[in-house]
Design an enzyme around this catalytic site. Sequence first.
Site, mmCIF file in Angstrom:
data_model
loop_
_atom_site.group_PDB
_atom_site.id
_atom_site.type_symbol
_atom_site.label_atom_id
_atom_site.label_comp_id
_atom_site.label_asym_id
_atom_site.label_seq_id
_atom_site.Cartn_x
_atom_site.Cartn_y
_atom_site.Cartn_z
ATOM 1 N N VAL A 11 0.738 -1.178 0.021
ATOM 2 C CA VAL A 11 -0.164 -0.006 -0.074
ATOM 3 C C VAL A 11 0.789 1.167 0.081
ATOM 4 O O VAL A 11 0.747 2.227 -0.855
ATOM 5 C CB VAL A 11 -0.926 0.069 1.233
ATOM 6 C CG1 VAL A 11 -1.731 1.399 1.291
ATOM 7 C CG2 VAL A 11 -1.796 -1.055 1.084
ATOM 8 N N ASP A 49 11.054 2.982 5.543
ATOM 9 C CA ASP A 49 10.463 1.804 6.047
ATOM 10 C C ASP A 49 11.509 1.223 7.087
ATOM 11 O O ASP A 49 12.744 1.403 7.087
ATOM 12 C CB ASP A 49 10.149 0.652 4.788
ATOM 13 C CG ASP A 49 9.449 -0.376 5.362
ATOM 14 O OD1 ASP A 49 8.530 -0.706 4.984
ATOM 15 O OD2 ASP A 49 9.985 -1.514 6.106
ATOM 16 N N THR A 109 -2.178 -3.761 9.944
ATOM 17 C CA THR A 109 -2.896 -4.150 11.094
ATOM 18 C C THR A 109 -3.481 -5.432 11.111
ATOM 19 O O THR A 109 -4.596 -5.738 10.803
ATOM 20 C CB THR A 109 -3.871 -2.935 11.204
ATOM 21 O OG1 THR A 109 -4.635 -2.765 9.847
ATOM 22 C CG2 THR A 109 -3.302 -1.460 11.889
ATOM 23 N N THR A 157 -6.141 0.195 8.399
ATOM 24 C CA THR A 157 -7.355 -0.371 8.823
ATOM 25 C C THR A 157 -7.507 -0.518 10.227
ATOM 26 O O THR A 157 -6.742 -1.267 10.659
ATOM 27 C CB THR A 157 -7.800 -1.411 7.967
ATOM 28 O OG1 THR A 157 -7.599 -1.401 6.562
ATOM 29 C CG2 THR A 157 -9.301 -1.867 8.107
ATOM 30 N N CYS A 162 -6.840 -7.821 4.074
ATOM 31 C CA CYS A 162 -8.046 -7.204 4.436
ATOM 32 C C CYS A 162 -9.163 -7.955 4.808
ATOM 33 O O CYS A 162 -9.692 -7.733 6.008
ATOM 34 C CB CYS A 162 -8.161 -6.419 3.331
ATOM 35 S SG CYS A 162 -7.002 -4.839 3.017
ATOM 36 N N ARG A 165 0.727 -12.859 2.657
ATOM 37 C CA ARG A 165 0.212 -12.643 3.904
ATOM 38 C C ARG A 165 -1.381 -13.071 4.197
ATOM 39 O O ARG A 165 -2.195 -12.824 3.488
ATOM 40 C CB ARG A 165 -0.032 -10.954 4.237
ATOM 41 C CG ARG A 165 1.333 -10.522 4.198
ATOM 42 C CD ARG A 165 1.367 -8.869 4.433
ATOM 43 N NE ARG A 165 0.652 -8.287 3.065
ATOM 44 C CZ ARG A 165 0.338 -6.999 3.095
ATOM 45 N NH1 ARG A 165 0.406 -6.004 4.101
ATOM 46 N NH2 ARG A 165 -0.312 -6.654 2.024
#
Length: 439
Positions: free
Chosen positions: A22, A40, A90, A125, A265, A336
């Site tokens: 993202v 990062d 998250t 999120t 997500c 992920r």
Amino acid sequence: MNLYEKIKNREEKISLVGLGYVGMPIAVSFAKKVNVIGFDISKEKVELYINGIDPTKEVGNEVIKETAVEFTADELKLREAKFHIVAVPTPVNSDHTPNLKPIESASRTVGRNLTKGSIVVFESTVYPGVTEEICIPILEKESGMKCGEDFKVGYSPERINPGDKVHRLETIVKVVAGMDKESLEVIAKVYELVVDAGVHRAESIKVAEAAKVIENSQRDINIAFMNELSIIFNRMGIDTKAVLKAAGTKWNFLNFHPGLVGGHCIGVDPYYLTYKAEQLGYHSQIILSGRRINDDMGRYVVENLIKNLIKADVPVKDAKVAILGFTFKENCPDTRNTRVIDIVNELKEYGVNPMIADPEADEDEAKHEYGIVFDSVEDIKNMDAIVVAVGHDQFLKLSKEDFKKMFKEGSNESKVLTDIKGILDRKEYEVAGYKYWRL
């Protein structure tokens, strides 16, 4: 001159904190218009970007080589920026409770390097309230400054879809929120620099947080409904894909399909919402029910695979099984929260250690996160069963002859083919005698 004008005139910089699937595309997009620092904590990742390599495959190596983003793992560089965008993951813990450690850590990093007059925008999120109740206190503590007086905060949920070349930052309406009217306008104008589709000014930060978390919860519930239909129709001996094709001829039928629900997500966000609901004394009915169905699909797939092995007179223990695809979605290296791992683990319960091939997946990530080492597609031979788990373009090109080479010699009646994504011609393989099954 306000902060927006200074950013536009390249007198002030934007920072992107978190350069994953993202954050990196956002940094690259902004760098076409303004000065951007890309930060990062992973020095290895930053080195890849500096050397013109895009491990996410989101924008490609050529774009990374040419971008003006100043990539760094030195947090002190953040002091040069006045507008910070935090785009860190998250995830959830093993008990499905929110894991806020990444966003808390990022808040501490930004806080340590925050200067007066800055704006911090969170894109991660979260459940409603995290930005104001958790992130702001950390920023204040680390910076020694007061939110609302020395710096301001906003929220703009990410809507980038990894691997999707159509729905990008520029083409999706951006929801933005600020702690007050002034910050809202600056945040909105900054994003309008790159978002061609425009921005939607949410009434508050909590409204924007809630909007994001329900977007994926809605998709999760719809897919859970499709998965439940698949289970029902399978017992009826009806092909779910054929049913959906017929139902889809109605103008208002929603185009969802059964499948494994993973990623960072859809398989995660609903738990953030239900966690907050539990804190407020409400136990979710629909959302958690959908989660249970989707979380159990890996086991369901393996149960049907085992049934077909038995029907094919193949001993289950030590059966030779290959899985094509490991990422959470097609044409994307991201592993992920992939639910293909559920299939792998469930097969091991039956004494089956599958071969796994995925030419798109991030090999280092898969090894680090799951202990998985991939085989090449060419190495898959003498199999009793093959599971097509992900619809990569490379797998779509596989012919019946290609699959034949992967199986053991013998009659097709002893060959088990599980097509989770429904990418193959069912009738073609059933007519040929394969033990074919799909969701």
